[in-house]
Design a protein around this motif. Structure first.
Motif, PDB file in Angstrom:
ATOM      1  N   ASN A  55       0.804  -1.219   0.000  1.00  0.00           N
ATOM      2  CA  ASN A  55       0.000   0.000   0.000  1.00  0.00           C
ATOM      3  C   ASN A  55       0.840   1.274   0.000  1.00  0.00           C
ATOM      4  O   ASN A  55       0.333   2.349   0.329  1.00  0.00           O
ATOM      5  N   LYS A  58      -0.433   4.369  -1.568  1.00  0.00           N
ATOM      6  CA  LYS A  58      -1.524   5.099  -0.928  1.00  0.00           C
ATOM      7  C   LYS A  58      -1.041   6.139   0.075  1.00  0.00           C
ATOM      8  O   LYS A  58      -1.849   6.765   0.758  1.00  0.00           O
ATOM      9  N   VAL A  59       0.278   6.315   0.155  1.00  0.00           N
ATOM     10  CA  VAL A  59       0.820   7.292   1.098  1.00  0.00           C
ATOM     11  C   VAL A  59       0.402   8.702   0.679  1.00  0.00           C
ATOM     12  O   VAL A  59       0.607   9.111  -0.463  1.00  0.00           O
ATOM     13  N   LYS A  60      -0.208   9.421   1.608  1.00  0.00           N
ATOM     14  CA  LYS A  60      -0.684  10.768   1.330  1.00  0.00           C
ATOM     15  C   LYS A  60       0.287  11.839   1.826  1.00  0.00           C
ATOM     16  O   LYS A  60       0.295  12.954   1.311  1.00  0.00           O
ATOM     17  N   VAL A  88       1.969   1.045   6.151  1.00  0.00           N
ATOM     18  CA  VAL A  88       1.073   2.142   5.787  1.00  0.00           C
ATOM     19  C   VAL A  88      -0.243   1.939   6.515  1.00  0.00           C
ATOM     20  O   VAL A  88      -0.879   0.890   6.384  1.00  0.00           O
ATOM     21  N   TYR A  90      -4.266   3.158   7.937  1.00  0.00           N
ATOM     22  CA  TYR A  90      -5.526   3.414   7.255  1.00  0.00           C
ATOM     23  C   TYR A  90      -5.678   4.853   6.784  1.00  0.00           C
ATOM     24  O   TYR A  90      -6.483   5.143   5.914  1.00  0.00           O
ATOM     25  N   ASN A  91      -4.888   5.756   7.378  1.00  0.00           N
ATOM     26  CA  ASN A  91      -4.981   7.158   6.997  1.00  0.00           C
ATOM     27  C   ASN A  91      -4.011   7.529   5.881  1.00  0.00           C
ATOM     28  O   ASN A  91      -3.933   8.693   5.499  1.00  0.00           O
ATOM     29  N   GLY A  92      -3.255   6.563   5.388  1.00  0.00           N
ATOM     30  CA  GLY A  92      -2.283   6.848   4.351  1.00  0.00           C
ATOM     31  C   GLY A  92      -0.973   7.396   4.889  1.00  0.00           C
ATOM     32  O   GLY A  92      -0.177   7.958   4.140  1.00  0.00           O
ATOM     33  N   ASP A  93      -0.734   7.223   6.199  1.00  0.00           N
ATOM     34  CA  ASP A  93       0.533   7.629   6.811  1.00  0.00           C
ATOM     35  C   ASP A  93       1.430   6.414   6.985  1.00  0.00           C
ATOM     36  O   ASP A  93       0.960   5.295   7.194  1.00  0.00           O
ATOM     37  N   GLU A 281     -11.612   0.914   6.644  1.00  0.00           N
ATOM     38  CA  GLU A 281     -11.678   1.171   5.225  1.00  0.00           C
ATOM     39  C   GLU A 281     -12.209  -0.069   4.544  1.00  0.00           C
ATOM     40  O   GLU A 281     -12.241  -1.150   5.143  1.00  0.00           O
TER      41      GLU A 281
END
Length: 312
Positions: A55, A58-60, A88, A90-93, A281
């Motif tokens: 994932n 998916k890093v924001k 990673v 659930y918040n993309g951190d 998610e």
């Protein structure tokens, strides 16, 4: 006659990747790392970990990756999937996770510890706990030729080079009370997420829990408090999903495997070199999670599709 002016076209700029962000931080990592780990090695290993972390696309927030790497550097652990790993959330951190092997390395780095045992006691084992017997507070025998039952006790014991022994003993109920406070486990029980290490790897999570308690009594290295610092991060270990090298593992909160756990078997092989509610998610494909769920550690980076990518 009107005239139009055109600006010279600038060369197309290549987007900055997560690997680039880590490379640019090499000087800062060097300030946090202990002397026996070079910044070049740390960055190289971190870049490989990035390419193989599930994932990662998916890093924001790239800053969360740099913060995770900085924590690992400060603890003196490299992100090779054995000492520590990236996850990673659930918040993309990006989060940093010390592994059991890394924690043991930090414990031995103090130079004051002769040996450590972290083990689970199962029905059928011979187990005696005598807290007032300072020379042998714990006696544990395992008959591997007999079928072992469900676990009932978890313990950690460290023998110091000066002859002292420190230990910690927890019942399954004690461990499960900590498990039940995990946001991820509560979400799993509510069928909001697909899996959690507390369901797939109860034994490994139990060992980490009791070792964290023991670590409070263990010395850290003289110039840094890396062991205690890393042990405090174990609480964060409970908020990511996991699968077993290609397939989702059925939930088994109290596994009854006859085989002795990998964490305990590997202890003597370690020879160091000198609350916010989890946000569920939608269920995702877990097929490429690089975790070995017998030991709780990441699998080696040798999967057929696991190759570092230039676009990460």
């Amino acid at each position: 006659m009107s005239q139009t002016s055109t600006l010279p076209m600038r060369a197309e700029q290549k987007p900055v990747t997560l690997r680039d962000h880590v490379a640019r931080m090499q000087t800062e990592f060097a300030k946090a790392l202990p002397g026996h780990i070079t910044a070049e090695k740390f960055v190289r290993t971190a870049q490989t970990a990035i390419a193989l972390t599930r994932n990662i696309e998916k890093v924001k927030n790239p800053q969360s990756l740099l913060a995770a790497c900085t924590k690992a550097a400060a603890d003196g652990l490299i992100l090779d999937g054995r000492e520590a790993a990236l996850v990673v959330d659930y918040n993309g951190d990006v989060q940093y996770r010390p592994m059991m092997r890394g924690l043991l390395k930090l414990a031995y780095n103090s130079g004051a510890i002769k040996g450590i045992v972290v083990e689970i006691v199962r029905k059928g084992d011979v187990f005696r706990h005598s807290p007032t017997n300072l020379s042998q507070p714990i006696h544990h025998e395992i008959n591997h030729e007999a079928e072992r039952g469900e676990p009932h006790t978890v313990y950690a014991l460290a023998e110091m080079k000066d002859g002292g022994i420190v230990h910690e003993v927890m019942s399954v109920a004690d461990v499960n009370r900590i498990r039940d406070r995990s946001d991820a486990y509560r979400a799993f029980k509510a069928n909001k997420i697909k899996s959690t290490p507390w369901a797939t790897d109860w034994s490994e999570m139990a060992r980490k829990t009791v070792f964290r308690r023991l670590s409070k009594y263990l010395p850290s290295s003289s110039d840094r408090d890396a062991l205690h610092q890393a042990a405090e991060r174990i609480d964060d270990d409970y908020d990511f999903e996991a699968t077993n090298g290609g397939e989702t593992v059925p939930a088994d909160p109290l596994p009854t495997s006859k085989k002795r756990g990998g964490a305990a078997a590997a202890l003597k092989d370690v020879t160091p070199k000198k609350a916010e509610q989890a946000k569920p998610e939608p269920e995702q494909d877990q097929s490429d999670e690089p975790y070995d769920h017998e030991t709780g550690e990441l699998l080696d980076y040798d999967g057929p599709d696991q190759r570092p990518g230039d676009d990460i």
